[in-house]
Motif scaffolding. Structure first.
Motif, PDB file in Angstrom:
ATOM      1  N   ARG A  20       0.847  -1.207   0.000  1.00 51.22           N
ATOM      2  CA  ARG A  20       0.000   0.000   0.000  1.00 51.22           C
ATOM      3  C   ARG A  20       0.880   1.253   0.000  1.00 51.22           C
ATOM      4  O   ARG A  20       0.603   2.229  -0.692  1.00 51.22           O
ATOM      5  CB  ARG A  20      -0.910   0.004   1.229  1.00 51.22           C
ATOM      6  CG  ARG A  20      -1.827   1.223   1.297  1.00 51.22           C
ATOM      7  CD  ARG A  20      -2.949   1.053   2.310  1.00 51.22           C
ATOM      8  NE  ARG A  20      -3.767   2.255   2.412  1.00 51.22           N
ATOM      9  CZ  ARG A  20      -4.742   2.597   1.585  1.00 51.22           C
ATOM     10  NH1 ARG A  20      -5.027   1.812   0.567  1.00 51.22           N
ATOM     11  NH2 ARG A  20      -5.434   3.713   1.744  1.00 51.22           N
ATOM     12  N   LEU A  21       1.952   1.192   0.777  1.00 45.53           N
ATOM     13  CA  LEU A  21       2.898   2.302   0.847  1.00 45.53           C
ATOM     14  C   LEU A  21       3.543   2.571  -0.523  1.00 45.53           C
ATOM     15  O   LEU A  21       3.700   3.727  -0.927  1.00 45.53           O
ATOM     16  CB  LEU A  21       3.993   1.894   1.838  1.00 45.53           C
ATOM     17  CG  LEU A  21       4.679   2.960   2.640  1.00 45.53           C
ATOM     18  CD1 LEU A  21       3.675   3.782   3.414  1.00 45.53           C
ATOM     19  CD2 LEU A  21       5.672   2.306   3.607  1.00 45.53           C
ATOM     20  N   ALA A  22       3.918   1.490  -1.203  1.00 49.97           N
ATOM     21  CA  ALA A  22       4.664   1.624  -2.464  1.00 49.97           C
ATOM     22  C   ALA A  22       3.821   2.313  -3.540  1.00 49.97           C
ATOM     23  O   ALA A  22       4.351   3.049  -4.372  1.00 49.97           O
ATOM     24  CB  ALA A  22       5.136   0.255  -2.948  1.00 49.97           C
ATOM     25  N   VAL A  23       2.518   2.074  -3.519  1.00 50.21           N
ATOM     26  CA  VAL A  23       1.647   2.769  -4.471  1.00 50.21           C
ATOM     27  C   VAL A  23       1.393   4.198  -4.000  1.00 50.21           C
ATOM     28  O   VAL A  23       1.527   5.159  -4.760  1.00 50.21           O
ATOM     29  CB  VAL A  23       0.310   2.022  -4.650  1.00 50.21           C
ATOM     30  CG1 VAL A  23      -0.661   2.841  -5.489  1.00 50.21           C
ATOM     31  CG2 VAL A  23       0.552   0.664  -5.299  1.00 50.21           C
ATOM     32  N   SER A  24       1.052   4.353  -2.717  1.00 47.80           N
ATOM     33  CA  SER A  24       0.694   5.680  -2.201  1.00 47.80           C
ATOM     34  C   SER A  24       1.841   6.670  -2.372  1.00 47.80           C
ATOM     35  O   SER A  24       1.634   7.815  -2.796  1.00 47.80           O
ATOM     36  CB  SER A  24       0.319   5.579  -0.715  1.00 47.80           C
ATOM     37  OG  SER A  24      -0.737   4.662  -0.534  1.00 47.80           O
ATOM     38  N   GLY A  25       3.053   6.247  -2.026  1.00 48.75           N
ATOM     39  CA  GLY A  25       4.196   7.152  -2.091  1.00 48.75           C
ATOM     40  C   GLY A  25       4.441   7.676  -3.496  1.00 48.75           C
ATOM     41  O   GLY A  25       4.636   8.882  -3.707  1.00 48.75           O
ATOM     42  N   THR A  26       4.410   6.777  -4.473  1.00 47.95           N
ATOM     43  CA  THR A  26       4.703   7.189  -5.847  1.00 47.95           C
ATOM     44  C   THR A  26       3.546   7.966  -6.461  1.00 47.95           C
ATOM     45  O   THR A  26       3.755   8.965  -7.163  1.00 47.95           O
ATOM     46  CB  THR A  26       5.108   5.944  -6.667  1.00 47.95           C
ATOM     47  OG1 THR A  26       6.374   5.504  -6.161  1.00 47.95           O
ATOM     48  CG2 THR A  26       5.235   6.235  -8.147  1.00 47.95           C
ATOM     49  N   VAL A  27       2.332   7.547  -6.174  1.00 54.48           N
ATOM     50  CA  VAL A  27       1.157   8.286  -6.662  1.00 54.48           C
ATOM     51  C   VAL A  27       1.167   9.707  -6.089  1.00 54.48           C
ATOM     52  O   VAL A  27       0.971  10.695  -6.813  1.00 54.48           O
ATOM     53  CB  VAL A  27      -0.138   7.534  -6.282  1.00 54.48           C
ATOM     54  CG1 VAL A  27      -1.351   8.441  -6.347  1.00 54.48           C
ATOM     55  CG2 VAL A  27      -0.319   6.326  -7.199  1.00 54.48           C
ATOM     56  N   ASN A  28       1.416   9.834  -4.792  1.00 55.70           N
ATOM     57  CA  ASN A  28       1.414  11.165  -4.172  1.00 55.70           C
ATOM     58  C   ASN A  28       2.535  12.049  -4.719  1.00 55.70           C
ATOM     59  O   ASN A  28       2.357  13.264  -4.853  1.00 55.70           O
ATOM     60  CB  ASN A  28       1.496  11.036  -2.649  1.00 55.70           C
ATOM     61  CG  ASN A  28       0.228  10.415  -2.061  1.00 55.70           C
ATOM     62  OD1 ASN A  28      -0.817  10.385  -2.730  1.00 55.70           O
ATOM     63  ND2 ASN A  28       0.306   9.913  -0.847  1.00 55.70           N
ATOM     64  N   ASP A  29       3.677  11.444  -5.044  1.00 52.86           N
ATOM     65  CA  ASP A  29       4.763  12.224  -5.656  1.00 52.86           C
ATOM     66  C   ASP A  29       4.346  12.785  -7.018  1.00 52.86           C
ATOM     67  O   ASP A  29       4.665  13.925  -7.359  1.00 52.86           O
ATOM     68  CB  ASP A  29       6.024  11.363  -5.819  1.00 52.86           C
ATOM     69  CG  ASP A  29       6.797  11.214  -4.510  1.00 52.86           C
ATOM     70  OD1 ASP A  29       6.488  11.921  -3.538  1.00 52.86           O
ATOM     71  OD2 ASP A  29       7.723  10.382  -4.466  1.00 52.86           O
ATOM     72  N   LEU A  30       3.646  11.976  -7.807  1.00 50.83           N
ATOM     73  CA  LEU A  30       3.165  12.468  -9.113  1.00 50.83           C
ATOM     74  C   LEU A  30       2.151  13.593  -8.919  1.00 50.83           C
ATOM     75  O   LEU A  30       2.167  14.600  -9.634  1.00 50.83           O
ATOM     76  CB  LEU A  30       2.534  11.329  -9.918  1.00 50.83           C
ATOM     77  CG  LEU A  30       3.491  10.250 -10.432  1.00 50.83           C
ATOM     78  CD1 LEU A  30       2.707   9.092 -11.037  1.00 50.83           C
ATOM     79  CD2 LEU A  30       4.457  10.832 -11.480  1.00 50.83           C
ATOM     80  N   LEU A  31       1.270  13.419  -7.934  1.00 58.62           N
ATOM     81  CA  LEU A  31       0.240  14.429  -7.677  1.00 58.62           C
ATOM     82  C   LEU A  31       0.854  15.788  -7.346  1.00 58.62           C
ATOM     83  O   LEU A  31       0.304  16.827  -7.727  1.00 58.62           O
ATOM     84  CB  LEU A  31      -0.669  13.982  -6.520  1.00 58.62           C
ATOM     85  CG  LEU A  31      -1.585  12.789  -6.805  1.00 58.62           C
ATOM     86  CD1 LEU A  31      -2.258  12.325  -5.520  1.00 58.62           C
ATOM     87  CD2 LEU A  31      -2.634  13.143  -7.863  1.00 58.62           C
ATOM     88  N   THR A  32       1.997  15.778  -6.659  1.00 60.15           N
ATOM     89  CA  THR A  32       2.602  17.059  -6.251  1.00 60.15           C
ATOM     90  C   THR A  32       2.949  17.954  -7.442  1.00 60.15           C
ATOM     91  O   THR A  32       3.111  19.152  -7.263  1.00 60.15           O
ATOM     92  CB  THR A  32       3.901  16.866  -5.431  1.00 60.15           C
ATOM     93  OG1 THR A  32       4.897  16.261  -6.243  1.00 60.15           O
ATOM     94  CG2 THR A  32       3.663  16.037  -4.193  1.00 60.15           C
ATOM     95  N   ARG A  33       3.101  17.381  -8.641  1.00 63.77           N
ATOM     96  CA  ARG A  33       3.396  18.208  -9.805  1.00 63.77           C
ATOM     97  C   ARG A  33       2.152  18.496 -10.630  1.00 63.77           C
ATOM     98  O   ARG A  33       2.251  18.918 -11.791  1.00 63.77           O
ATOM     99  CB  ARG A  33       4.467  17.544 -10.701  1.00 63.77           C
ATOM    100  CG  ARG A  33       5.773  17.220 -10.014  1.00 63.77           C
ATOM    101  CD  ARG A  33       6.415  18.361  -9.261  1.00 63.77           C
ATOM    102  NE  ARG A  33       6.732  19.565 -10.000  1.00 63.77           N
ATOM    103  CZ  ARG A  33       7.857  19.761 -10.698  1.00 63.77           C
ATOM    104  NH1 ARG A  33       8.746  18.800 -10.783  1.00 63.77           N
ATOM    105  NH2 ARG A  33       8.093  20.909 -11.298  1.00 63.77           N
ATOM    106  N   GLY A  34       0.986  18.202 -10.085  1.00 60.13           N
ATOM    107  CA  GLY A  34      -0.252  18.443 -10.829  1.00 60.13           C
ATOM    108  C   GLY A  34      -0.524  17.389 -11.887  1.00 60.13           C
ATOM    109  O   GLY A  34      -1.355  17.600 -12.775  1.00 60.13           O
ATOM    110  N   ALA A  35       0.159  16.253 -11.788  1.00 62.12           N
ATOM    111  CA  ALA A  35      -0.018  15.199 -12.791  1.00 62.12           C
ATOM    112  C   ALA A  35      -1.168  14.273 -12.403  1.00 62.12           C
ATOM    113  O   ALA A  35      -1.469  14.101 -11.227  1.00 62.12           O
ATOM    114  CB  ALA A  35       1.255  14.377 -12.929  1.00 62.12           C
ATOM    115  N   GLU A  36      -1.783  13.678 -13.405  1.00 54.83           N
ATOM    116  CA  GLU A  36      -2.751  12.608 -13.161  1.00 54.83           C
ATOM    117  C   GLU A  36      -1.989  11.291 -13.217  1.00 54.83           C
ATOM    118  O   GLU A  36      -1.517  10.891 -14.281  1.00 54.83           O
ATOM    119  CB  GLU A  36      -3.845  12.638 -14.239  1.00 54.83           C
ATOM    120  CG  GLU A  36      -4.939  11.611 -13.976  1.00 54.83           C
ATOM    121  CD  GLU A  36      -5.853  11.416 -15.184  1.00 54.83           C
ATOM    122  OE1 GLU A  36      -5.834  12.238 -16.106  1.00 54.83           O
ATOM    123  OE2 GLU A  36      -6.565  10.386 -15.197  1.00 54.83           O
TER     124      GLU A  36
END
Lengths: 328, 328
Positions: free
Chosen positions: B67-83
């Motif tokens: 769960r961490l491995a998905v959340s961490g990378t997804v949240n990093d992408l979100l920080t740049r306004g990416a989908e």
């Protein structure tokens, strides 16, 4: 049931773990294609791949884990006809790792990235308990020209199979280091952009490529035969193997067909351009010893047949058991 | 000089290793932006990021390494306004890992990927010696709408700083597990797509975001203050911390400002829409306890100032020393 080294050798046990566990949950059709990189049409047609590297020792004759980490991921992108563009590099450092060694590896990684024309654009650093080791993960994206859809499914009966160089060198170099054998064999770890580029630029009708890594040529051919549903006929006496690797393998009871490389590509391409392709590969960096090693047959049996040097025929299976799991 | 656990804690020592070694060799301007994901304009504007996860234990209250491995990378992408769109997942298994545990983690990873609307499209499996551990690397690509260029450089004086929820929960959950403390605190590991999506869809002028991970809020604010060259003024009494974490931290001598989360975002946005933003975040999943915690000042000092609950002002530095390196 517990994980053993066999699951990491790239052979039968690895395949069983992937199909029995990972593919059971991950249902993406891109993943189920069983290629070395995913082609993602909706993001402006990019290719996307990942590889972790756990090789020991970290530095070896002819390369190091940094050079390997770029070469492996770049070569995976190339197999789908992509132009490798950007890499991420994630480092897991074990406590006690000498910073001087880390610096050598980072410098080598960057040097290889420049050779391959790719840019490291994002990274990560973690530390864990251990004994001075290092694990590197690289993920890569590349751009794919419109229309290209290289892969095992595109292999056609009659295709010529070309191997870009001599078998077993990376594997033998790592085994030498581990066993403390004084050998002249050096790893072949290298990015193959120029070799692949020259084929595509010259309009050679390449249908599929695969870099020869864990499990060796026999294993990757079996994977491709299964996906393509075709039979591959390999001529044993045409397989390029150096004298040094030949005698090294003989002494240790290894089979070059199951020894991993890190800078060799197997090409499947239209037979009528095979001579042109061979000439282009031989003139490109790392392609000097390329050879046409076989053909794709008509039989829809999905296997690999070896025509032996003394006239026999035998079915060549994928790697069973341990191999040498930490060569990459 | 050898690597110690401090280099993995996400604080001062990690920053020194990154700037002193990695950035010395990797010269990409994308990497030197020091953001959580690179924005690559030439590939149809995609965002690209990576993270390795080495947390122990592998399964903990409220989550697991998958769960961490998905959340961490997804949240990093979100920080740049990416989908966030596609992930790779690379597994390094230690010999002796129970396959049943691996299967639970893979199932959880896939479940979280579905929650986050991302597809695992490529993977890798390696095995190394060890004691039943597991390391996961995820890399991610996302698509960025034209025009968006979120990042610390876009922070403006007068911006409101909103924190999406309560501090320290993931950190406290991991410490509890490690020390065998019977606690009700659960990890907050979660993908924040919906929270971020609702702000962008409603036209909230978000200038920058950062997920609060290793090193805690104080550390990530320091990183952003340095990149933006701005001063951030944080109101201590507005910081949301649960009663449980407050007393847990008190007993163990931990400071919630330096404790890591895995499902919290810090937002920098135009002050005149701060109330709307807060309402939207509070109504979105994982945003119930969001609070406006401070503002961006005029001074071009590039630091973080804490207004304490008893009326004092003190400079808040990044994490020094060990923290707890293996929380992610």
């Amino acid at each position: 049931m517990k994980i053993t080294m066999s699951e990491g050798a790239g052979g039968n046990a690895t395949a069983k773990l992937i199909s029995g566990l990972f593919l059971k949950y991950f249902n993406s059709p891109y993943l189920h294609e069983m290629e070395d990189a995913a082609l993602l049409p909706d993001l402006g047609k990019i290719a996307f791949t990942t590889d972790s590297f756990v090789v020991r020792p970290l530095i070896f004759k002819g390369g190091d884990i940094g050079r390997l980490a770029v070469s492996g991921t770049v070569n995976d992108l190339l197999t789908r006809g992509a132009e490798p563009k950007y890499l991420t590099a994630a480092f897991v450092l074990e406590e006690g790792l000498e910073i001087g060694i880390l610096e050598k590896i980072v410098a080598s990684l960057q040097k290889t990235a420049m050779e391959a024309g790719v840019e490291v654009v994002a990274g990560d650093t973690k530390v864990m308990e251990g004994s001075g080791g290092l694990i590197i993960n690289t993920a890569g994206v590349g751009s794919v020209a419109c229309g290209a859809s290289l892969g095992a499914r595109a292999i056609e009966a009659g295709d010529c199979i070309i191997l870009s160089g001599r078998l077993g060198e990376h594997h033998a170099a790592i085994v030498s280091e581990r066993m403390g054998i004084d050998s002249e064999i050096t790893s072949d770890a290298a990015p193959l952009n120029k070799m692949v580029g020259t084929l595509l630029e010259n309009g050679i009708p390449v249908h599929a490529m695969r870099d020869v890594t864990r499990g060796g040529l026999a294993t990757i051919l079996n994977e491709m035969a299964e996906v393509s549903g075709k039979e591959f006929l390999i001529e044993e006496e045409k397989l390029p193997v150096s004298e040094e690797v030949r005698s090294f393998a003989g002494i240790l009871g290894l089979d070059p067909l199951y020894m991993g490389n890190e800078g060799k590509m197997a090409f499947f391409l239209a037979r009528d351009r095979a001579d042109d392709a061979l000439e282009l590969i031989r003139k490109s960096p790392y392609g000097e010893y390329a050879a046409a090693i076989g053909t794709v047959g008509d039989a829809a049996t999905g296997g690999v047949i070896l025509h032996t040097a003394i006239g026999g025929r035998r079915r060549l299976g994928p790697l069973y058991g341990e191999g040498l799991p930490r060569i990459c």
